[in-house]
Design an enzyme around this catalytic site. Structure first.
Site, short mmCIF file in Angstrom:
data_model
loop_
_atom_site.label_atom_id
_atom_site.label_comp_id
_atom_site.label_asym_id
_atom_site.label_seq_id
_atom_site.Cartn_x
_atom_site.Cartn_y
_atom_site.Cartn_z
N LYS A 292 1.16 -1.71 -0.02
CA LYS A 292 0.15 -0.04 -0.24
C LYS A 292 0.90 1.15 0.12
CE LYS A 292 -3.36 2.54 0.72
NZ LYS A 292 -4.60 3.26 -0.60
N SER B 72 -13.11 5.45 -1.98
CA SER B 72 -11.73 6.42 -1.35
C SER B 72 -11.24 5.88 0.00
CB SER B 72 -12.64 7.61 -1.21
OG SER B 72 -11.64 9.06 -0.75
N CYS C 102 -2.55 10.27 -6.09
CA CYS C 102 -3.90 9.47 -5.55
C CYS C 102 -4.80 10.55 -5.18
CB CYS C 102 -3.42 9.10 -4.23
SG CYS C 102 -4.80 8.83 -2.50
N ASN D 145 -3.75 5.68 -12.35
CA ASN D 145 -4.14 4.97 -10.91
C ASN D 145 -5.86 5.66 -11.70
OD1 ASN D 145 -4.93 5.30 -8.00
ND2 ASN D 145 -3.06 6.75 -7.42
N GLY E 179 -5.74 -1.24 -14.50
CA GLY E 179 -6.89 -0.33 -15.15
C GLY E 179 -7.73 -1.95 -15.60
N GLY E 180 -8.97 -1.68 -15.32
CA GLY E 180 -10.02 -2.71 -15.40
C GLY E 180 -9.51 -4.04 -16.07
#
Length: 315
Positions: A46, A77, A134, A198, A253-254
């Site tokens: 993280k 979030s 972020c 991101n 992503g995806g």
């Protein structure tokens, strides 16, 4: 036909190109240990800050599905919950057989310099991804969207951090922005990889039955991931693979299946991260994605990733 999914990445042989995206199953040591024992090719922590953070109040993650239960995307979030950089630095000293990326997202330039300065002196810290994207910290803008600030930060960071460095980027949407960002990254020889990308920042998902937002932080605004972001992620991967040919690109992503992994690599990705689908499915997803990618490669007659990496065709 023998399929080889190995990739040479900054001098390291990574046996599979698929691993977790920062933020999913990577906050605690037990989670990282489970990643290390899975079929993921690598693991990333993280994004860390100087001090421990609980992150934003819950609920802070929501999966979007259609009426048939098919996953459409996610909104989150999280607000950088992490154990602190010292903890992940300690974890880097543990013995393991897979590369460890440490994601860094200091709350300001000073924090980034403090973290990276210490990491620079630690031989066990080898792969660092600086998160400039972020979208979920209240009052903290995404550095990656201000090119002047981003270049200033990279100037300062690269003065003290001399090892190979990666940058986690926000999604870009304009061809001029691709070019401008690439010109900045190409100025720095120690920036060796770019992670694209991101989440789509500050989306809003509504539950029409309750007439309410679905997450608590920022009055429901959060980063959009999952299927919704895939075309944008592929565009970013391909654009930067062409504009920054001397740098590795990591796709993110995806990714839901092996076809998605294949397309990221076809667009130029050296490695591919999975986030929302890992959150939903668990660690077994790495086995499934690997099998599906190998099946596609077998059908197409590809034995290695380099047989098709970056070879996207145009009409």
């Amino acid at each position: 036909m023998s399929i080889n999914l190995g990739t040479r990445f900054l001098g390291k042989l990574i046996k599979s190109p698929i691993y977790n995206a920062s933020g999913v199953h990577c906050v605690t040591f037990p989670q990282l240990d489970e990643l290390a024992m899975s079929s993921a090719g690598a693991l990333i922590t993280k994004s860390c800050t100087v001090n421990y953070r609980d992150g934003n109040p819950k609920p802070r993650y929501y999966d979007m599905v259609n009426e048939e239960g098919k996953q459409l995307g996610s909104i989150n979030s999280s607000g950088l919950p992490n154990l602190s950089y010292k903890a992940y630095q300690e974890y880097a000293h543990k013995k393991r057989d897979k590369p460890l990326f440490i994601s860094v997202s200091g709350m300001n330039l000073g924090e980034n310099l403090q973290i990276l300065g210490e990491f620079n002196e630690d031989p066990y810290v080898e792969l660092v991804e600086l998160n400039l994207s972020c979208p979920n910290i209240v009052g903290k803008p995404q550095t990656g969207y201000c090119f002047e600030d981003m270049e200033k930060m990279l100037n300062e960071v690269t003065k003290i951090y001399k090892k190979p460095l990666g940058i986690k980027l926000p999604p870009y949407f304009d061809m001029v922005h691709f070019k401008t960002a690439a010109e900045i990254f190409n100025k720095f020889q120690t920036i060796r990889f770019l992670t694209c990308c991101n989440s789509l920042g500050n989306g809003l998902v509504i539950d029409s039955e309750s007439e309410s937002v679905v997450i608590k932080p920022k009055n429901g605004f959060g980063g959009i991931g999952g299927i919704y972001i895939k075309p944008t992620a592929l565009a970013n991967v391909h654009a930067f693979s062409k504009l920054c040919p001397d740098k590795h690109i990591i796709g993110c992503g995806g990714v839901q299946n092996g076809k998605d992994v294949f397309e990221h690599i076809l667009c130029g990705a050296s490695l591919v991260q999975v986030g929302s689908a890992l959150y939903r499915e668990g660690l077994s997803i790495f086995d499934r994605l690997t099998e599906e990618l190998e099946e596609i490669m077998t059908i197409k007659g590809y034995e290695t990733l380099s047989d098709f990496r970056g070879k996207l065709k145009y009409l």
